[in-house]
Design an enzyme around this catalytic site. Structure first.
Site, PDB file in Angstrom:
ATOM      1  N   ASP A 163       0.869  -1.177   0.000  1.00  9.48           N
ATOM      2  CA  ASP A 163       0.000   0.000   0.000  1.00  9.48           C
ATOM      3  C   ASP A 163       0.903   1.223   0.000  1.00  9.48           C
ATOM      4  O   ASP A 163       2.115   1.125   0.210  1.00  9.48           O
ATOM      5  CB  ASP A 163      -0.914  -0.015   1.231  1.00  9.48           C
ATOM      6  CG  ASP A 163      -1.876   1.170   1.274  1.00  9.48           C
ATOM      7  OD1 ASP A 163      -2.224   1.691   0.187  1.00  9.48           O
ATOM      8  OD2 ASP A 163      -2.264   1.595   2.378  1.00  9.48           O
ATOM      9  N   SER A 164       0.299   2.383  -0.202  1.00 10.80           N
ATOM     10  CA  SER A 164       1.076   3.620  -0.158  1.00 10.80           C
ATOM     11  C   SER A 164       1.540   3.935   1.251  1.00 10.80           C
ATOM     12  O   SER A 164       2.500   4.702   1.431  1.00 10.80           O
ATOM     13  CB  SER A 164       0.233   4.782  -0.684  1.00 10.80           C
ATOM     14  OG  SER A 164      -0.912   4.966   0.123  1.00 10.80           O
ATOM     15  N   GLU A 188      -5.364   9.577   9.836  1.00 10.76           N
ATOM     16  CA  GLU A 188      -3.977   9.449  10.255  1.00 10.76           C
ATOM     17  C   GLU A 188      -3.575  10.503  11.285  1.00 10.76           C
ATOM     18  O   GLU A 188      -2.432  10.503  11.746  1.00 10.76           O
ATOM     19  CB  GLU A 188      -3.051   9.543   9.039  1.00 10.76           C
ATOM     20  CG  GLU A 188      -3.147   8.343   8.110  1.00 10.76           C
ATOM     21  CD  GLU A 188      -2.020   8.304   7.096  1.00 10.76           C
ATOM     22  OE1 GLU A 188      -1.248   9.278   7.022  1.00 10.76           O
ATOM     23  OE2 GLU A 188      -1.916   7.293   6.378  1.00 10.76           O
ATOM     24  N   HIS A 248      -7.997   2.799   4.509  1.00 12.52           N
ATOM     25  CA  HIS A 248      -7.963   3.540   5.771  1.00 12.52           C
ATOM     26  C   HIS A 248      -9.316   3.489   6.491  1.00 12.52           C
ATOM     27  O   HIS A 248      -9.367   3.574   7.725  1.00 12.52           O
ATOM     28  CB  HIS A 248      -7.618   5.015   5.529  1.00 12.52           C
ATOM     29  CG  HIS A 248      -6.159   5.287   5.381  1.00 12.52           C
ATOM     30  ND1 HIS A 248      -5.427   4.889   4.290  1.00 12.52           N
ATOM     31  CD2 HIS A 248      -5.282   5.949   6.197  1.00 12.52           C
ATOM     32  CE1 HIS A 248      -4.174   5.286   4.431  1.00 12.52           C
ATOM     33  NE2 HIS A 248      -4.058   5.935   5.570  1.00 12.52           N
ATOM     34  N   CYS A 307     -11.562   2.655   0.531  1.00 17.11           N
ATOM     35  CA  CYS A 307     -10.199   3.027   0.891  1.00 17.11           C
ATOM     36  C   CYS A 307      -9.801   2.178   2.092  1.00 17.11           C
ATOM     37  O   CYS A 307     -10.602   2.005   3.029  1.00 17.11           O
ATOM     38  CB  CYS A 307     -10.092   4.510   1.238  1.00 17.11           C
ATOM     39  SG  CYS A 307      -8.448   5.014   1.820  1.00 17.11           S
ATOM     40  N   CYS A 318      -4.422  -1.355  -1.779  1.00 21.09           N
ATOM     41  CA  CYS A 318      -4.649   0.077  -1.966  1.00 21.09           C
ATOM     42  C   CYS A 318      -5.660   0.228  -3.092  1.00 21.09           C
ATOM     43  O   CYS A 318      -5.431  -0.274  -4.200  1.00 21.09           O
ATOM     44  CB  CYS A 318      -3.337   0.780  -2.313  1.00 21.09           C
ATOM     45  SG  CYS A 318      -3.517   2.507  -2.788  1.00 21.09           S
TER      46      CYS A 318
END
Length: 341
Positions: free
Chosen positions: A79-80, A221, A255, A253, A142
């Site tokens: 993932d990024s 984040e 996240h 996503c 991702c």
């Protein structure tokens, strides 16, 4: 008069050249009816012997007890940043006997606002690097990278490659009752249009409404992912989906699972939320089994971490997303990734 030795216990052998018009010694012939009871074995002296008892024994042996090949190679995940750790968490829970190696491209995050062509280049570098690490399967954890590069990775790499979009699209189509589905994702994922294509291929009658959510990843984040700013942003992005009357929402996503309670509060229990992590873990499990490259079910798997960014920052942030211990984190340079491509 020809005398044959009584047949000895059977064992697996490589058949030799058969006599003219005959079958190889040790080979099996299936009769026309195809029933197991009519299978016969040709002995070393050419005498056919029925193998009804053997066939019945094998048929009664549970498949799980028969010997299966085991593939000890790890599964690669990338993932990024740390968002893909939500996918890794579900994989670790679903497949506790498998080994995993995770690479977070912190040096180039976030992927969401970047042009898809640029993200595609990043994904191809990481895919080639992981393949060089001798992984047996790669998970693109991702949504933006999946949207930008999945077909290219599947064409270029020799190992199976799984993205996070297809499992979600399939789950959403199966879950919706009124055939109105919402999508919350990064700008890059929305622009890529893969969700629209996949949903339409599965059910052309399903209406998909997509909303880009550029504020969510930075908020998740942050030091206060469950604060008022996060809830306010979710309500803002959810409003057009609620107005459209969707009964299923794809949280597109990796996240987003971290703030699942916020989404549940905003949408309520009448709306089904589809997360990539759970659906992707099932897809990984099914693929390993189908391709017969799973590891032994009785062992305990291990996992390790790589990052192009700061290993200490990855470890501290990563614990929140993985919800499991994170030990040493190895640093990988962008030059190493570029050299593998």
């Amino acid at each position: 008069m020809l005398v044959c030795e009584p047949p000895k216990p059977w064992k697996r052998i490589t058949a030799g050249q058969p006599p003219a018009g005959g079958a190889p010694s040790g080979s099996t012939i299936e009769q026309a009816s195809g029933t197991p009871s009519e299978a016969v074995i040709v002995t070393g002296c050419g005498v056919p012997v029925k193998r009804a008892a053997t066939a019945r024994t094998r048929a009664s042996t549970p498949r799980s007890l028969r010997s299966r090949p085991m593939d000890a190679r790890a599964v690669g995940v990338f993932d990024s940043g740390v968002g893909g750790l939500t996918v890794l968490h579900e994989c670790l829970v679903t497949l506790p006997h498998e080994d995993f190696v995770y690479l977070g491209d912190h040096a180039r995050l976030p992927y969401g606002p970047r042009p898809l062509a640029e993200v595609r280049g990043f994904a191809r570098e990481i895919g080639a690097f992981l393949e060089a690490q001798d992984v047996k399967l790669i998970v693109v954890a991702c949504n933006t990278a999946t949207s930008a590069a999945l077909p290219q990775l599947q064409e270029e790499l020799s190992v199976p490659v799984i993205g996070v979009i297809s499992p979600e699209a399939r789950a959403a189509v199966q879950a919706t009752r009124n055939r109105r589905v919402g999508l919350l994702a990064t700008q890059g994922t929305v622009d890529g249009g893969r969700y629209h294509d996949l949903v339409r291929a599965l059910d052309a009658g399903v209406e998909l409404r997509a909303v880009a959510c550029p504020r969510l990843v930075p908020l998740i984040e942050s030091d206060d992912p469950y604060g008022e700013d996060t809830e306010s942003a979710v309500r803002e992005y959810a409003a057009p989906l609620k107005d459209a009357g969707v009964d299923t929402v794809i949280l597109g996503c990796t996240h987003y699972p971290l703030i699942r309670p916020v989404f549940q509060r905003v949408f309520g229990r009448d709306v089904t939320l589809v997360f990539s992590a759970e659906e992707t873990a099932r897809e990984v499990s099914d693929t390993l089994t189908r391709k017969r490259i799973e590891n032994g079910a009785q062992r305990t798997g291990a996992y390790r971490f790589l990052t192009t960014g700061d290993p200490t920052a990855f470890r501290e942030m990563g614990r929140r997303f993985l919800q499991l211990p994170i030990g040493d984190v190895e640093h990988v340079t962008l030059a190493q990734l570029g050299a593998a491509a």
